[in-house]
Enzyme design. Sequence first.
Site, PDB file in Angstrom:
ATOM      1  N   CYS A   1     -55.611 -11.143  88.002  1.00 31.66           N
ATOM      2  CA  CYS A   1     -55.517  -9.821  87.366  1.00 31.66           C
ATOM      3  C   CYS A   1     -56.341  -9.592  86.101  1.00 31.66           C
ATOM      4  O   CYS A   1     -57.231  -8.752  86.057  1.00 31.66           O
ATOM      5  CB  CYS A   1     -54.057  -9.522  87.043  1.00 31.66           C
TER       6      CYS A   1
ATOM      7  N   HIS B   1     -52.466  -5.287  80.946  1.00 32.22           N
ATOM      8  CA  HIS B   1     -52.715  -6.732  81.114  1.00 32.22           C
ATOM      9  C   HIS B   1     -53.954  -7.220  80.379  1.00 32.22           C
ATOM     10  O   HIS B   1     -54.620  -8.169  80.820  1.00 32.22           O
ATOM     11  CB  HIS B   1     -52.791  -7.102  82.602  1.00 32.22           C
TER      12      HIS B   1
HETATM   13 CA    CA Z   1     -53.871  -8.868  90.690  1.00 35.05          CA
END
Ligand code: CA
Length: 444
Positions: free
Chosen positions: A76, A131
């Site tokens: 990610c 994130h």
């Molecule tokens: Ca991901």
Amino acid sequence: MNRWLILLASLACSLVITDSSSALSQRPNIIIIVGDDMGYADVGFHGCKDIPTPRLDGLAKSGVRFTNGYVTGPYCSPTRAGLMTGRYQQRFGHEFNPGGGLDVGLPLTETTIANRLKDAGYATALVGKWHLGGSDKHHPQRRGFDEFFGFLGGAHAYFPEKRGGRTILRGTEPADEAEYLTDAFGREAVAFIDRHKAKPFFLYLAFNAVHTPMHATDERLKRFASIADEQRRTYAAMMSAMDENIGRVLDKLRAEKLDENTLIAFISDNGGPTMKGVTINGSTNTPLRGSKRTTLEGGIRVPFVLSWKGTLPAGKVFDSPVIQLDLLPTALAAAGAEAKPDAKLDGVNLLPFLTGKATGQPHETLLWRFGTQMAIRHGDWKLVRYDTAADGMKSGVTKHKLYNLAEDIDESHDLAADKPDKLKELETLWNKWDAELAKPLWGG
Ligand code: CA
């Protein structure tokens, strides 16, 4: 005579003004939509049969779909760091996910696509997953986004009763969100478009679907009662929720007559997590081998679409390799706000390649480093060292393997021993790039 000259000059002047003001009013809106942990095979436009994705298929039909669309990281946060900056994230140490509890995130030395479009006069918003750091200084609104609705970490529960705290934020304040999260993100995306439809806007719509935890609404689960495997059924219901909410955004653009003035990109942030020992969501990467967290194709080749009605061709299939780094320079070119050379972007503006103004390939070479795993794609050739867990073994790293992707898309015929010169050529190219990179700022 003088009168004629004055008249001509004023005509020329008005032409210039008309030209530049119309160019300004026509600057397209930019929407980048990201799915999370999607399998390469799990969209209709890649042949998926058990999960209908009509809105994503429609988006692909309205523009260009890329059969060799890549991301720079097999999970990610690194991919998002590359997406936001247009630069290989290993250049600035963002090689791994920022660990919980550490005050780390996208280095403040980096300029985001939101910074750049905001400077160009765009209204900017992130709806969804960030994130890229959980502390104040890494907050999206400190990184070029005027507005933020979503969460700061890497994963999130979808139902309010499963959230365990007020972790959905509107700006910096906790929001009491009652809806299923994917529906809430669709609602907020539409509301942002509604608020800013009169001027150019940039919307980064980062769904956490179809990342774990696997939570789906009963109504959508019922639609997939014919899928026997419970995990796959839940995944299907979650994919369907994302597809519907992408549809809400597309419907809003059409209703506001903005659909011909909006550049829309769609990618997944990495491949489906299908490997043993990795959290699994029910995704499929067929015909690719490997998984999220590997530098095999299954980790880094993703569904990838770019649509700009009236400007880019419709229904085009583009087979040359592209990468998510390209979205920043492509968006800036569309906005007439190209970055200066000192930005040292690795991405390439794809527009001339898609409209036929440029021939050849956007990239001769694409490169990956993920700890001790690596990969380089040079033409059809790929050199890779990947996690041995992908072969069902204890986690470690393989030796160099060489594949010809044109003949061997599932990386099953290692030609390293047969083609030592090709291996050496790719190794030399990768070593040169590797020497330019920073040490990871935090561990994997
Ligand atoms: Ca991901």
